[in-house]
Design a protein around this motif. Structure first.
Motif, PDB file in Angstrom:
ATOM      1  N   ILE A   1      39.993 -28.355  66.863  1.00  0.00           N
ATOM      2  CA  ILE A   1      40.789 -27.136  67.899  1.00  0.00           C
ATOM      3  C   ILE A   1      41.952 -26.352  66.974  1.00  0.00           C
ATOM      4  CG2 ILE A   1      42.873 -27.592  69.066  1.00  0.00           C
ATOM      5  CD1 ILE A   1      41.898 -30.685  70.035  1.00  0.00           C
ATOM      6  N   ARG A   2      42.193 -26.384  65.701  1.00  0.00           N
ATOM      7  CA  ARG A   2      42.304 -25.145  65.656  1.00  0.00           C
ATOM      8  C   ARG A   2      41.657 -23.962  65.914  1.00  0.00           C
ATOM      9  NH1 ARG A   2      43.249 -22.127  61.504  1.00  0.00           N
ATOM     10  NH2 ARG A   2      45.829 -21.198  61.107  1.00  0.00           N
ATOM     11  N   SER A   3      40.446 -24.275  64.830  1.00  0.00           N
ATOM     12  CA  SER A   3      38.444 -23.385  64.941  1.00  0.00           C
ATOM     13  C   SER A   3      38.474 -23.041  66.008  1.00  0.00           C
ATOM     14  CB  SER A   3      37.744 -24.322  63.938  1.00  0.00           C
ATOM     15  OG  SER A   3      36.893 -23.019  64.476  1.00  0.00           O
ATOM     16  N   ILE A   4      38.308 -23.568  66.804  1.00  0.00           N
ATOM     17  CA  ILE A   4      38.885 -23.129  68.528  1.00  0.00           C
ATOM     18  C   ILE A   4      39.290 -21.747  69.395  1.00  0.00           C
ATOM     19  CG2 ILE A   4      37.550 -23.947  70.780  1.00  0.00           C
ATOM     20  CD1 ILE A   4      37.094 -26.277  70.014  1.00  0.00           C
TER      21      ILE A   4
ATOM     22  N   MET B   1      39.249 -18.303  69.726  1.00  0.00           N
ATOM     23  CA  MET B   1      39.516 -16.860  71.238  1.00  0.00           C
ATOM     24  C   MET B   1      40.744 -16.330  70.610  1.00  0.00           C
ATOM     25  SD  MET B   1      37.197 -18.640  73.780  1.00  0.00           S
ATOM     26  CE  MET B   1      38.618 -18.014  74.624  1.00  0.00           C
ATOM     27  N   LYS B   2      41.203 -16.730  69.574  1.00  0.00           N
ATOM     28  CA  LYS B   2      42.309 -15.178  69.607  1.00  0.00           C
ATOM     29  C   LYS B   2      41.413 -14.154  68.262  1.00  0.00           C
ATOM     30  CE  LYS B   2      46.201 -15.178  66.748  1.00  0.00           C
ATOM     31  NZ  LYS B   2      47.335 -15.289  65.180  1.00  0.00           N
ATOM     32  N   THR B   3      40.363 -14.076  67.556  1.00  0.00           N
ATOM     33  CA  THR B   3      39.761 -13.581  67.335  1.00  0.00           C
ATOM     34  C   THR B   3      39.228 -12.443  68.922  1.00  0.00           C
ATOM     35  OG1 THR B   3      39.602 -14.578  65.169  1.00  0.00           O
ATOM     36  CG2 THR B   3      38.187 -12.808  65.574  1.00  0.00           C
ATOM     37  N   LEU B   4      38.864 -13.374  69.567  1.00  0.00           N
ATOM     38  CA  LEU B   4      36.941 -12.535  70.768  1.00  0.00           C
ATOM     39  C   LEU B   4      38.606 -11.520  71.111  1.00  0.00           C
ATOM     40  CD1 LEU B   4      35.132 -15.283  71.531  1.00  0.00           C
ATOM     41  CD2 LEU B   4      34.525 -13.973  70.314  1.00  0.00           C
ATOM     42  N   SER B   5      40.021 -12.270  70.918  1.00  0.00           N
ATOM     43  CA  SER B   5      40.888 -11.360  72.703  1.00  0.00           C
ATOM     44  C   SER B   5      40.867 -10.666  71.502  1.00  0.00           C
ATOM     45  CB  SER B   5      42.080 -12.413  73.131  1.00  0.00           C
ATOM     46  OG  SER B   5      41.437 -13.352  72.940  1.00  0.00           O
TER      47      SER B   5
ATOM     48  N   PHE C   1      42.645  -6.643  91.260  1.00  0.00           N
ATOM     49  CA  PHE C   1      41.862  -6.832  89.982  1.00  0.00           C
ATOM     50  C   PHE C   1      42.396  -8.620  89.081  1.00  0.00           C
ATOM     51  CE2 PHE C   1      41.771  -2.642  91.148  1.00  0.00           C
ATOM     52  CZ  PHE C   1      40.630  -2.811  90.937  1.00  0.00           C
ATOM     53  N   GLY C   2      42.001  -9.680  89.110  1.00  0.00           N
ATOM     54  CA  GLY C   2      42.018 -10.833  88.590  1.00  0.00           C
ATOM     55  C   GLY C   2      41.221 -11.281  87.599  1.00  0.00           C
ATOM     56  N   SER C   3      41.396 -12.470  87.031  1.00  0.00           N
ATOM     57  CA  SER C   3      40.464 -12.631  85.932  1.00  0.00           C
ATOM     58  C   SER C   3      40.020 -14.072  86.041  1.00  0.00           C
ATOM     59  CB  SER C   3      42.017 -13.162  84.849  1.00  0.00           C
ATOM     60  OG  SER C   3      40.810 -13.757  83.258  1.00  0.00           O
ATOM     61  N   ASP C   4      38.729 -14.267  85.490  1.00  0.00           N
ATOM     62  CA  ASP C   4      37.560 -15.422  85.785  1.00  0.00           C
ATOM     63  C   ASP C   4      37.238 -16.427  84.628  1.00  0.00           C
ATOM     64  OD1 ASP C   4      37.716 -15.839  88.633  1.00  0.00           O
ATOM     65  OD2 ASP C   4      35.958 -15.034  88.688  1.00  0.00           O
ATOM     66  N   HIS C   5      38.226 -15.665  83.556  1.00  0.00           N
ATOM     67  CA  HIS C   5      38.444 -16.034  82.358  1.00  0.00           C
ATOM     68  C   HIS C   5      38.662 -17.443  81.979  1.00  0.00           C
ATOM     69  CE1 HIS C   5      35.925 -12.538  81.963  1.00  0.00           C
ATOM     70  NE2 HIS C   5      35.045 -12.723  81.908  1.00  0.00           N
ATOM     71  N   GLY C   6      39.886 -17.570  82.291  1.00  0.00           N
ATOM     72  CA  GLY C   6      40.924 -18.157  81.862  1.00  0.00           C
ATOM     73  C   GLY C   6      41.350 -17.675  80.645  1.00  0.00           C
ATOM     74  N   LEU C   7      42.193 -19.527  80.358  1.00  0.00           N
ATOM     75  CA  LEU C   7      42.535 -19.593  78.746  1.00  0.00           C
ATOM     76  C   LEU C   7      43.796 -18.159  78.338  1.00  0.00           C
ATOM     77  CD1 LEU C   7      40.060 -20.735  76.206  1.00  0.00           C
ATOM     78  CD2 LEU C   7      41.510 -22.366  77.154  1.00  0.00           C
ATOM     79  N   CYS C   8      44.514 -18.090  79.834  1.00  0.00           N
ATOM     80  CA  CYS C   8      44.857 -16.662  80.138  1.00  0.00           C
ATOM     81  C   CYS C   8      46.717 -17.143  81.068  1.00  0.00           C
ATOM     82  CB  CYS C   8      44.774 -15.209  80.205  1.00  0.00           C
ATOM     83  SG  CYS C   8      43.874 -15.404  81.917  1.00  0.00           S
TER      84      CYS C   8
ATOM     85  N   SER D   1      47.796 -17.399  70.433  1.00  0.00           N
ATOM     86  CA  SER D   1      48.760 -17.414  69.070  1.00  0.00           C
ATOM     87  C   SER D   1      50.014 -18.457  69.323  1.00  0.00           C
ATOM     88  CB  SER D   1      49.532 -16.446  68.904  1.00  0.00           C
ATOM     89  OG  SER D   1      48.309 -14.912  68.689  1.00  0.00           O
ATOM     90  N   GLN D   2      49.893 -18.604  70.260  1.00  0.00           N
ATOM     91  CA  GLN D   2      51.151 -20.046  70.584  1.00  0.00           C
ATOM     92  C   GLN D   2      50.729 -21.560  70.067  1.00  0.00           C
ATOM     93  OE1 GLN D   2      52.762 -19.587  74.410  1.00  0.00           O
ATOM     94  NE2 GLN D   2      53.771 -17.260  73.821  1.00  0.00           N
ATOM     95  N   ALA D   3      50.010 -21.536  70.982  1.00  0.00           N
ATOM     96  CA  ALA D   3      48.371 -22.644  70.783  1.00  0.00           C
ATOM     97  C   ALA D   3      48.081 -23.127  68.801  1.00  0.00           C
ATOM     98  CB  ALA D   3      46.908 -22.912  71.941  1.00  0.00           C
TER      99      ALA D   3
END
Length: 302
Positions: free
Chosen positions: A18-21, A25-29, A79-86, A248-250
């Protein structure tokens, strides 16, 4: 109830995955945010050119009267978001839009960017007239802005009027490095902006002139395009910033949980080692007690 070492090992491996995922995601952001931020800065230079054209036009015409309250068509683009995790990105913006629009909801045509944003708006009592997909890359921002510009042209033709009020709702960055929801009016043009462009001295001895019949309409169309382009880019920047903060919090939570699991594993491993040592000592003492009588009575063995 204490868990076995095998169970703790499996849970630790799962948390490390989970930490790797989360780290990915943090790096991709961080990576995705950079080109969108560059696009937002680039369109500002283009918008400055459009405003210079408006300055040249308005400096040679009579004052314009603008009144957003009397517009026959009111359009709100969200303007919204469809990618989630935000986090609650869409829900927060939808609540802010509901507070800002208020009683004008029934007379407003809502155009939504993002299916999840459309659901959030419906939960707040909105009914989006059109839902578009958000851009998946920097190249998609220009296509989205063009599509929205054409949609506004279609609405104007369908209602057979040029009297239109257009507003944008999106998250924008603030000076403190955070972000806040914003509802920005585009049309009619802001009175202060029009007055500033009309009274501002022309920075040249050559007086501007023009012969294009539809120059003002072309400038307004480019003003809309640049503003919607910047809003889309800004929304993507803040979306990735929100995702980065959440990841970052996760990541910190996962690290804390991993530390707890490792500490628990060390305690269980130490307990098992202690138990094994005690078993060895107890077995050794039992063997000593069995052999001791035979050593003390040698006659019985003979």
């Amino acid at each position: 109830m204490a868990q076995s070492l095998e169970v703790l090992s499996r849970r630790t491996a799962s948390m490390q995955s989970i930490r790797s995922i989360v780290h990915t995601m943090k790096t991709l952001s961080v990576i995705n945010s950079a080109p969108y931020e560059h696009a937002a800065r680039a369109i500002e230079a283009y918008h400055d050119t459009v405003l210079m054209g408006l300055h040249a036009f308005l400096s040679q015409t009579s004052p314009l009267e603008t009144s957003p309250l009397t517009a026959k068509i009111k359009v709100l683009i969200v303007f919204g978001s469809d990618h989630g995790l935000c986090g609650s990105y869409n829900e927060t913006l939808a609540s802010h839009v509901a507070e800002q629009v208020g009683d004008a909801l029934g007379q407003t045509i809502v155009v939504c960017v993002g299916a999840q944003m459309a659901d959030a708006l419906r939960d707040c009592g909105f009914a989006p007239e059109t839902t578009l997909f958000p851009p998946a890359s920097v190249d998609g921002i220009g296509r989205l802005a063009n599509l929205l510009t054409r949609h506004l042209d279609d609405l104007r033709r369908d209602h057979k009027t040029d009297d239109m009020a257009v507003s944008l709702a999106y998250f924008m960055r603030d000076k403190d490095g955070g972000q806040r929801p914003e509802v920005q009016a585009l049309l009619p043009l802001d009175r202060d902006l029009v007055h500033e462009l009309q009274v501002k001295p022309w920075a040249s001895r050559s007086v501007p002139s023009f012969s294009m019949p539809a120059l003002f309409q072309a400038l307004i169309r480019n003003h809309l395009f640049a503003s919607m382009y910047r809003a889309a880019a800004e929304a993507l920047v803040t979306e990735n910033a929100a995702r980065l903060a959440l990841m970052s919090q996760a990541e910190q939570s996962v690290d804390d949980r991993l530390d707890g699991l490792k500490s628990e594993m060390r305690a269980v491993r130490q307990s098992e080692i202690t138990a094994e040592l005690l078993d060895v000592i107890i077995g050794f003492e039992a063997l000593k007690k069995k052999r001791k009588p035979v050593a003390e009575n040698p006659k019985e063995t003979s």
